[in-house]
Every structure is written in C-alpha cells, then in structure tokens.
Design an enzyme around this catalytic site. Structure first.
Site, PDB file in Angstrom:
ATOM      1  N   THR A 101       7.887  26.545 -22.101  1.00 56.10           N
ATOM      2  CA  THR A 101       6.459  26.832 -22.071  1.00 56.10           C
ATOM      3  C   THR A 101       6.299  28.063 -22.943  1.00 56.10           C
ATOM      4  O   THR A 101       7.232  28.845 -23.047  1.00 56.10           O
ATOM      5  CB  THR A 101       6.018  27.202 -20.624  1.00 56.10           C
ATOM      6  N   THR A 156       6.287  30.759 -16.744  1.00 55.50           N
ATOM      7  CA  THR A 156       7.139  29.710 -17.288  1.00 55.50           C
ATOM      8  C   THR A 156       8.222  29.415 -16.264  1.00 55.50           C
ATOM      9  O   THR A 156       8.892  30.327 -15.778  1.00 55.50           O
ATOM     10  CB  THR A 156       7.778  30.108 -18.638  1.00 55.50           C
ATOM     11  N   GLY A 157       8.363  28.165 -15.898  1.00 61.89           N
ATOM     12  CA  GLY A 157       9.366  27.836 -14.888  1.00 61.89           C
ATOM     13  C   GLY A 157       9.211  26.420 -14.407  1.00 61.89           C
ATOM     14  O   GLY A 157       8.557  25.603 -15.057  1.00 61.89           O
ATOM     15  N   HIS A 158       9.794  26.128 -13.255  1.00 56.00           N
ATOM     16  CA  HIS A 158       9.707  24.799 -12.668  1.00 56.00           C
ATOM     17  C   HIS A 158       8.290  24.630 -12.123  1.00 56.00           C
ATOM     18  O   HIS A 158       7.975  25.083 -11.032  1.00 56.00           O
ATOM     19  CB  HIS A 158      10.752  24.641 -11.571  1.00 56.00           C
ATOM     20  N   GLY A 159       7.448  23.974 -12.910  1.00 53.66           N
ATOM     21  CA  GLY A 159       6.010  23.939 -12.676  1.00 53.66           C
ATOM     22  C   GLY A 159       5.575  23.570 -11.279  1.00 53.66           C
ATOM     23  O   GLY A 159       4.665  24.188 -10.711  1.00 53.66           O
ATOM     24  N   ARG A 163       2.044  13.345 -15.573  1.00 56.22           N
ATOM     25  CA  ARG A 163       2.418  14.544 -14.808  1.00 56.22           C
ATOM     26  C   ARG A 163       1.810  15.811 -15.413  1.00 56.22           C
ATOM     27  O   ARG A 163       1.766  15.992 -16.620  1.00 56.22           O
ATOM     28  CB  ARG A 163       3.950  14.660 -14.787  1.00 56.22           C
ATOM     29  N   ILE A 164       1.319  16.693 -14.544  1.00 52.89           N
ATOM     30  CA  ILE A 164       0.762  17.974 -14.962  1.00 52.89           C
ATOM     31  C   ILE A 164       1.535  19.088 -14.260  1.00 52.89           C
ATOM     32  O   ILE A 164       1.739  19.031 -13.048  1.00 52.89           O
ATOM     33  CB  ILE A 164      -0.733  18.079 -14.589  1.00 52.89           C
ATOM     34  N   GLY A 165       1.956  20.080 -15.023  1.00 55.28           N
ATOM     35  CA  GLY A 165       2.680  21.217 -14.450  1.00 55.28           C
ATOM     36  C   GLY A 165       1.747  22.373 -14.141  1.00 55.28           C
ATOM     37  O   GLY A 165       0.528  22.210 -14.028  1.00 55.28           O
ATOM     38  N   ASP A 166       2.325  23.557 -14.014  1.00 55.29           N
ATOM     39  CA  ASP A 166       1.518  24.725 -13.623  1.00 55.29           C
ATOM     40  C   ASP A 166       0.751  25.348 -14.781  1.00 55.29           C
ATOM     41  O   ASP A 166      -0.270  26.011 -14.567  1.00 55.29           O
ATOM     42  CB  ASP A 166       2.426  25.797 -12.992  1.00 55.29           C
TER      43      ASP A 166
END
Length: 315
Positions: A182, A233-236, A210-213
């Site tokens: 990200t 930035t990370g595991h959404g 799929r949508i992340g954070d």
C-alpha cells in the site's frame, strides 16, 4: 509565524529483509521514496495545502512500478487490477474514497475529485469510473499495469483460493508471503492543517471485489486537525476490525496521548493482540511525526521544515 510543516510517506510494510534485497533494488526504492517526499515537500514549502501535498506524493508512488498501487498494482483472481484509494482533509473533515477502480492511472486523484466535486465520500466500481471519465482523468491500457514479478506471483496461486499479500522476491512455498503493499502520505502544512492519503492495488488473487482498509475512512485513512492524520499499511481485514487510523485519533482526543504514544498503543499493542501485522505513518497539527510498524520493515520517509530528512526500509 508559520507552523512547522512536515510530510511523511510509506510504500508498504511486512517481511522486508536486507537479505532479500539487491543493492540495485534498494537504491531504486530509496530513489522512489525520495521523489515522493520531494513532490510533497515542494508544495508545502511553497505554502501549499497538506491535502495537495499528500496527493502529489501519493501520485509519485502510484506511478512507480515497484509499489502495489496504481501502475504497480497486483493481479486479482481474474487476472486484472482493482485499485482503491482514499483522501481526508483534517481541516474540514472532507473525505473522498474510491474502490474497485480499473485502468485509471491515479486513483488518489479520483478520490480527491470525489471529495472536492461531489456530495459523496465513497464511490465504487463502474460508477466511480464513470465519474472519472466525466472529470477527464487519464486512463491506461492493461499493459501499463503489467509487471512480470506481479504476474508470476499471480500465476503461482491463481488455481487456488489462496490470497497473497504483495511481496517483491520470487514466490516460494516455504517463504510465507508477508509484504503489505500500500502507499500513503500524511502532511501538516504551514497553516497547521493536516491531511492523509492512501492508495493500494490490494491482494494478489483477491476475488469477489474484496476491499481492504485503505479506502475506508477511519480504518486505513483518517485526518482531523484537532488530533492527527494517519495512513496505514498492513493486513487490511485486521486494520478494519481495529478501526486503526481513527483509534489513534481517539486515544489522542479522549486520553490526551501524544501522536507517538497513541500510535504505539495501536501498532504495538492493539493490532498485535489480534494478529494485525503492518504499520502506519502519522503527523499532528504541530508538525510532529511518527512512523511505526510491528513487521520486519516498512518503506518510509519523512521530511520537515526544520531540516529533517530520513528514508528507511528495515527495522
């Protein structure tokens, strides 16, 4: 007297090890981060707004093939690219976000137009793209987004239900992939206003839209002058569950913690407890900054009006 101004950027976090990096690749990452910092800093130094500065810095990272956003975005289950982005202005609480974006050169610019030119905050898919065309934003053909590394990552998992977080080295079964791709920027301008921007290509082999954070206001992106501006930035999925960006603001507002203290609680305690790996960058309205991560590394940089300039990759 002008407020001290600051810009900080990130280009992803995760298992980023010196042993996996060639000197040439490391130099390329550092040069790209330096260019993004320079783009944002130049605007701030000229009296520009924090919002314009974070967009300018993020555009540079979106245009670079090395980062999982814009041009460097990873492949979805169906072998295409779906990008997300968000922008928030801490002065007005104005926000713009987009998700499921295909073939648009700079999703962060579209997020800025959503914030500036619509009554909405969050646009998705075909509707967002229709709006981008109305705005005359540049689109690119599929080959613009093609990277052999990303393509090989996708080929390694496309016949499975496995989703890969982005990574730079060749995929190996024995090396669990742990780089969260990200990009983002946060800034405080000379007027004491803050802003945050985040952009991503998501996860390799992701399906079902799929949508992340990253595009979710409060999860991956948040800005408010009274507290801070944060880009994650990370595991959404875990950053969404933790409402990570907004949680930093809450700890500052309700508990009176400093930016550094609040980010430390979220990154190194709250996220760790639920298995949320990654990091975040933040600034406050006095120009203070913090760049924290609980992973092995995070592509990152900061520059301010007091002469500080730092770029880092590893822990």
């Amino acid at each position: 007297m002008n407020n001290p101004f600051t810009i900080a950027i990130h280009g992803g976090a995760g298992t980023i090890l010196r042993s996996d990096m060639t000197p040439e690749l490391e130099q390329e990452y550092v040069a790209a981060l330096d260019s993004a910092l320079a783009a944002g800093y130049l605007l701030l130094a000229g009296g520009g707004s924090a919002t314009d500065a974070v967009v300018a810095a993020t555009v540079v990272l979106e245009d670079h093939i090395l980062f999982n956003a814009g041009r460097g975005s990873v492949f979805t289950k169906d072998g295409r690219h779906e990008m997300d982005a968000a922008l928030m202005d801490g002065r007005t609480l104005g926000a713009g976000a987009v998700t499921g974006i295909r073939n648009l050169r700079n999703p962060i610019v579209l997020a800025q137009r959503v914030m500036r030119d619509t009554q909405h905050v969050f646009l998705s898919g075909d509707g967002a793209l229709e709006f981008a065309r109305e705005q005359g934003l540049p689109f690119e053909a599929d080959h613009y987004f093609f990277s052999q590394t990303r393509y090989d990552q996708w080929l390694s998992v496309r016949h499975t239900d496995r989703v890969l977080i982005d990574h730079t080295n060749e995929y190996k079964d024995e090396y669990p992939d742990k780089k969260f791709g990200t990009v983002g920027a946060v800034a405080c301008d000379a007027q004491g206003n803050v802003a945050a921007a985040t952009s991503t290509g998501g996860m390799t082999n992701k399906q079902w839209g799929r949508i992340g954070d990253s595009p979710i206001i409060g999860a991956g992106t948040y800005a408010r002058n009274a507290t801070c501006a944060i880009s994650c930035t990370g595991h959404g999925e875990l950053f969404i569950k933790a409402v990570a960006a907004y949680d930093v603001s809450c700890l500052m507002e309700y508990k009176g913690l400093s930016l550094q203290e609040a980010m430390d609680v979220v990154v190194n305690d709250k996220l760790v407890r639920i298995g949320g790996e990654g990091g975040m960058i933040g600034v406050d309205a006095r120009g203070n900054h913090a760049l924290l991560f609980n992973s092995d590394g995070m592509y990152r940089g900061v520059r301010n009006s007091e002469g500080l300039k730092q770029i880092g990759i590893y822990k």
